[in-house]
Scaffold this motif. Structure first.
Motif, PDB file in Angstrom:
ATOM      1  N   VAL A  29      27.195  72.790 -35.940  1.00  0.00           N
ATOM      2  CA  VAL A  29      26.470  73.408 -37.059  1.00  0.00           C
ATOM      3  C   VAL A  29      25.272  72.540 -37.450  1.00  0.00           C
ATOM      4  O   VAL A  29      25.419  71.338 -37.674  1.00  0.00           O
ATOM      5  N   ASP A  30      24.104  73.165 -37.530  1.00  0.00           N
ATOM      6  CA  ASP A  30      22.928  72.501 -38.087  1.00  0.00           C
ATOM      7  C   ASP A  30      23.010  72.678 -39.596  1.00  0.00           C
ATOM      8  O   ASP A  30      22.841  73.772 -40.119  1.00  0.00           O
ATOM      9  N   HIS A  78      21.807  67.199 -38.277  1.00  0.00           N
ATOM     10  CA  HIS A  78      20.868  67.279 -39.388  1.00  0.00           C
ATOM     11  C   HIS A  78      19.492  66.850 -38.953  1.00  0.00           C
ATOM     12  O   HIS A  78      19.364  65.898 -38.189  1.00  0.00           O
ATOM     13  N   SER A  79      18.499  67.459 -39.550  1.00  0.00           N
ATOM     14  CA  SER A  79      17.204  66.828 -39.620  1.00  0.00           C
ATOM     15  C   SER A  79      17.269  66.016 -40.912  1.00  0.00           C
ATOM     16  O   SER A  79      17.222  66.573 -42.006  1.00  0.00           O
ATOM     17  N   ALA A  80      17.386  64.688 -40.773  1.00  0.00           N
ATOM     18  CA  ALA A  80      17.471  63.813 -41.952  1.00  0.00           C
ATOM     19  C   ALA A  80      16.128  63.745 -42.670  1.00  0.00           C
ATOM     20  O   ALA A  80      16.033  63.251 -43.794  1.00  0.00           O
ATOM     21  N   ALA A 139      18.430  64.532 -32.444  1.00  0.00           N
ATOM     22  CA  ALA A 139      19.874  64.703 -32.695  1.00  0.00           C
ATOM     23  C   ALA A 139      20.375  65.997 -32.047  1.00  0.00           C
ATOM     24  O   ALA A 139      21.399  66.006 -31.364  1.00  0.00           O
ATOM     25  N   VAL A 140      19.617  67.090 -32.235  1.00  0.00           N
ATOM     26  CA  VAL A 140      20.011  68.381 -31.658  1.00  0.00           C
ATOM     27  C   VAL A 140      20.041  68.279 -30.136  1.00  0.00           C
ATOM     28  O   VAL A 140      21.009  68.691 -29.480  1.00  0.00           O
TER      29      VAL A 140
END
Ligand SMILES: *Cc1c(COP(=O)(O)O)cnc(C)c1O
Length: 401
Positions: free
Chosen positions: A181-182, A203-205, A88-89
């Motif tokens: 924003v993380d 996010h790290s889900a 995602a990042v």
């Protein structure tokens, strides 16, 4: 479905059982491809003239349900799911930044985000710099003519330092620079950056969203147009998409996000007070501590203080490792946001890849430990920490006498 409450959306958003034979739990669309009723439909779907499923790298119903729920919970128009937080990042950064541009980052980012930024600089000529982001003046001074993105973690892993999101947004808006924003450490239950004017949340889900330590996944949320652009490059052509089963596990995990977060936060509050008082603990890094330098920012932008506590002990690496080895209930593991309380040593684990001088700038010392406070009884979590600290102290006393 209309509600004024996060708790209700966490359970219902994105899924309507009436569309699925009344199944209370959503079905898992475990399929790679979708059959077209005729050749012309296939042609229209490929041309983007007709809505509908084509192939699961492009769109899958179970993954769409997860994306829709996340969009609602973060208050964004569209969410995109990925195979991991780093997917995602990287999708957002590679999808938006161009060669020759510059990314301004908060001082301290997730270890692999740091690695990705290095890679982008070396291979694609997209530069970056780190900044404490403590004031608008500093932000203005460090913005370059080619700065095209601002990337923030708040709280910053593992020192829990906060960035005043509203302050950054107001400064960035003057120049039209998007703010990413993380939000992994807070989850949308505690902090909603899009409502404060930020442009994209990642996010790290894997962490609080999942909550049960059984998925690696990621998600990005933002405005429809931007997200569609990222979907076109990063999802369709780079391809780090989420699997239907992982999306299903996340839909299930998110139902209990509000109750889990409340308990994580309450437990952390108890543990932080006790750690702070302990004679073998040098300092604690926890946004809910009234002595924390950015306690006011925490009160302003976070609903509660979160479930993460970092703390330094009297001693160095050896003592930190011994403390971890003395623990019984608390597990030595990276990751966070699970039901189990986890502890790790950032200097030799999550941030071991960051060069030493950078690590020192980020205050990641050899005596620093990071605790992800779980959902066990806080009394048991504390009893385990206390006995581990006690053994260390006893050994030291013996060495002195
Ligand atoms: C874990 C984490 C990531 C990376 O996520 P993965 O799911 O492990 O790829 C990114 N940012 C933060 C703050 C994290 O904690």
């Amino acid at each position: 479905m209309k509600s004024n409450y996060f708790e209700t959306y966490a359970i219902h958003a994105g899924y309507d059982n009436r569309e699925h034979s009344g199944s209370l739990s959503p079905p898992i669309f475990q399929t790679s491809t979708f059959v077209f009723p005729d050749a012309e439909t296939g042609e229209r779907r490929f041309a983007g003239m007709e809505e509908g499923y084509v192939y699961s790298r492009l769109k899958n119903p179970t993954v769409c349900q997860f994306e829709e729920r996340m969009g609602v919970l973060e208050g964004g128009e569209k969410a995109l799911a990925f195979a991991s937080g780093m997917a995602a990042v990287s999708a957002v950064l590679l999808g938006l930044a161009k060669t020759g541009e510059h990314i301004l980052c908060s001082e301290g980012v997730y270890g692999c985000t740091y690695g990705l930024l290095q890679f982008m600089e070396e291979r694609f000529g997209i530069s970056h710099s780190f900044l404490s982001m403590e004031s608008a003046e500093e932000l203005h001074a460090k913005m370059l003519p080619n700065t095209s993105l601002i990337y923030i973690e708040s709280p910053i892993n593992p020192t829990m330092k906060l960035v005043d999101l509203e302050m950054v947004v107001n400064t960035a808006k003057e120049k039209g620079i998007p703010v990413i924003v993380d939000n992994t450490f807070c989850s949308p239950y505690l902090q909603r950056p899009l409502e404060l004017g930020c442009d994209i949340v990642v996010h790290s889900a894997t962490k609080y969203l999942c909550g049960h330590g059984d998925v690696v996944g990621g998600v990005a949320v933002g405005r429809r147009e931007t997200m569609e652009q990222i979907a076109h490059t990063a999802q369709k052509d780079i391809g780090g998409i989420m699997s239907p089963f992982d999306a299903w596990l996340l839909l299930r995990g998110i139902k209990t996000l509000p109750v889990r977060m409340d308990r994580h936060c309450d437990n952390a509050e108890h543990i932080a007070v006790l750690l702070k008082r302990h004679p073998y603990v040098e300092s604690i890094f926890y946004p809910g501590d009234p002595d924390f330098p950015q306690y006011n920012i925490a009160c302003k932008q976070m609903k509660k203080s979160g479930g993460m506590i970092s703390f330094s002990i009297k001693g160095g690496k050896e003592e930190a490792q011994e403390l971890m080895n003395n623990l019984q209930l608390i597990k030595i593991a990276v990751s966070l946001g699970d039901a189990e309380t986890l502890i790790q040593h950032p200097a030799t684990m999550t941030h071991s890849g960051v060069p030493e001088h950078e690590r020192e700038n980020m205050s990641i010392t050899q005596n620093l430990l990071r605790l992800s406070v779980g959902l066990e009884a806080w009394q048991d979590i504390w009893a385990d920490l206390e006995q581990a600290l006690h053994s260390l102290m006893k050994k030291e006393d013996q060495a002195i006498s």
